[in-house]
Design an enzyme around this catalytic site. Structure first.
Site, PDB file in Angstrom:
ATOM      1  N   SER A   1      30.489 -16.931  12.519  1.00 39.67           N
ATOM      2  CA  SER A   1      29.230 -16.176  12.527  1.00 39.67           C
ATOM      3  C   SER A   1      29.387 -14.688  12.269  1.00 39.67           C
ATOM      4  O   SER A   1      28.385 -13.964  12.245  1.00 39.67           O
ATOM      5  CB  SER A   1      28.497 -16.377  13.860  1.00 39.67           C
ATOM      6  OG  SER A   1      27.954 -17.679  13.930  1.00 39.67           O
TER       7      SER A   1
ATOM      8  N   LYS B   1      27.129 -13.478   9.587  1.00 36.70           N
ATOM      9  CA  LYS B   1      25.754 -12.998   9.773  1.00 36.70           C
ATOM     10  C   LYS B   1      25.636 -11.486   9.655  1.00 36.70           C
ATOM     11  O   LYS B   1      24.537 -10.961   9.453  1.00 36.70           O
ATOM     12  CB  LYS B   1      25.226 -13.463  11.143  1.00 36.70           C
ATOM     13  CG  LYS B   1      25.073 -14.975  11.282  1.00 36.70           C
ATOM     14  CD  LYS B   1      24.474 -15.336  12.628  1.00 36.70           C
ATOM     15  CE  LYS B   1      24.238 -16.837  12.782  1.00 36.70           C
ATOM     16  NZ  LYS B   1      25.487 -17.607  12.929  1.00 36.70           N
TER      17      LYS B   1
ATOM     18  N   SER C   1      23.289 -14.756  17.666  1.00 34.86           N
ATOM     19  CA  SER C   1      23.920 -15.601  16.642  1.00 34.86           C
ATOM     20  C   SER C   1      23.134 -16.882  16.379  1.00 34.86           C
ATOM     21  O   SER C   1      23.721 -17.970  16.242  1.00 34.86           O
ATOM     22  CB  SER C   1      25.363 -15.938  17.056  1.00 34.86           C
ATOM     23  OG  SER C   1      26.162 -16.164  15.937  1.00 34.86           O
TER      24      SER C   1
END
Length: 414
Positions: free
Chosen positions: A187, A190, A244
């Site tokens: 993640s 992101k 997240s």
């Protein structure tokens, strides 16, 4: 004369008749006495025998009692010895535990003398192959574990197999551990998703609805954003950076002009523009292990993302509540360090999938300077934060001792 004789004879007969019973009695008395004496002897013998029997019984009982007491004393002594031994063992264990705890505290409080750290393994300096991806899935191990990167030792004893710490303003590298290893970044992806969305200047108040396309079919991860939920683009960006949220990140890419293909293309174009030559993106969430980068590349991404005030603000937000219909959901930051008064964090992002291990990137102020920190493939749920704490103590200790220079002597070039 005859009459006198008869009278004399009668008198003698009378006397003889009278004395005969007494003589008989006299004769019988010794026998009876003897018999009685015999009886008395027998009684005395019986009494003596009974007395001796009683004495023998008492002696036997005494012996049994003494034996029982001896056994009891042995049992008591044995138990006492056992208790003493147990106490000694417990004491030894307590002492050993105390020494181990003291050693642990000593190790945790000890900070290595400052010197720039640069360690690396000859492995994992090229992009992972498809066979490695299959092996990671089969064994439930990260790429770093399969490469053997956790065998790389460093003075701070970091649990992350890859790490990089550099001065944000000067690019001075303070610590590097396998910085060129190409690994999945989960993640952390992101952060680039946020950069592309913000730089596209898309309206943040536009309402976006979560659809079935946003449901994770890669790792089947859960989400609190149900299909049909509608949130603003700004709220989706907030949840993607702070907690997240995978469906939020996917929805941001799906609603980008040109759709998902255009969005992923924009992510890779931005990576090339920033000089992230070993980075590749395949989706906006990071659930796919094809999202890969090096620690050096990620440091460049953090530096670029920090230039966006909105990304800084949303990424370090401790918590945020969103209203979905009649419900209000509370979300929290996945990085516990943002709630710690010991830290001054300007930007952060966490990540985790099996292939990547635990990951963390941060920008933080320490010892009067701004640093960018990257930790990849950390083993343990909280080990990435613990690694960050080790680095902070190391830098602050160096500053207190005057060992931390104020000017760069080594730079990372892009």
């Amino acid at each position: 004369m005859k009459a006198t004789r008869w009278l004399l004879m009668a008198l003698m007969a009378f006397v003889a008749g009278f004395s005969q019973p007494q003589l008989a009695e006299a004769k019988s008395t010794p026998r009876e006495a003897k018999s009685q004496a015999t009886k008395k002897v027998k009684v005395v013998k019986q009494a003596k025998a009974a007395k001796e029997s009683k004495l023998a019984s008492r002696k036997q009982a005494g012996k049994r009692t003494a034996a029982a007491q001896a056994r009891q004393r042995k049992v008591v002594a044995s138990r006492s010895e056992s208790r003493v031994a147990a106490t000694r063992t417990a004491g030894k264990r307590s002492a050993s535990s105390a020494r181990a705890q003291a050693a642990s505290v000593a190790r945790s409080s000890e900070v290595p003398a400052f010197s720039r750290i640069a360690v690396s393994s000859p492995n994992a300096l090229s992009r992972p192959t498809a066979s490695l991806v299959a092996a990671s899935g089969a064994k439930g191990a990260s790429f770093g574990q399969l490469y053997g990167l956790h065998q790389t030792q460093d003075p701070l004893e970091l649990k992350s197999s890859v790490a990089l710490v550099m001065d944000q303003d000067t690019n001075e590298v303070m610590l590097s551990k396998n910085p060129e290893a190409v690994l999945p970044i989960a993640s952390l992806t992101k952060l680039m998703t946020a950069v592309v969305v913000v730089e596209a200047h898309l309206p943040l108040d536009d309402s976006i609805t979560i659809t079935n396309d946003d449901v994770d079919t890669e790792k089947n991860s859960s989400s609190r954003l149900a299909v049909g939920s509608s949130l603003s683009r700004g709220e989706l960006l907030h949840l993607a950076l702070m907690s997240s949220e995978n469906r939020a990140a996917h929805a941001l890419g799906r609603t980008y002009p040109g759709g998902m293909p255009a969005f992923v293309s924009a992510m890779n174009a931005k990576a090339r523009l920033l000089g992230m030559h070993d980075t590749r993106y395949v989706d906006p969430t990071g659930l796919n292990s094809g999202n890969q980068a090096t620690a050096r590349d990620l440091a460049m991404l953090v530096k670029a993302a920090y230039q966006q005030p909105l990304i800084r603000e949303l990424s370090v937000s401790p918590e945020h509540a969103v209203r979905l219909g009649n419900r209000q959901l509370q979300f929290r930051n996945t990085n516990s360090l943002v709630r710690s008064p010991s830290w001054d964090i300007g930007l952060q992002k966490t990540g985790y999938i099996v292939e990547a291990g635990r990951c963390l990137v941060m920008q933080a102020s320490m010892a009067g300077r701004k640093f960018i920190m990257v930790f990849l493939d950390s083993a343990g749920k909280y080990s990435r934060q613990a690694d960050a704490e080790r680095v902070r103590r190391w830098i602050e200790n160096a500053a207190q001792k005057g060992a931390l220079s104020t000017h760069a002597s080594a730079k990372v070039t892009s």
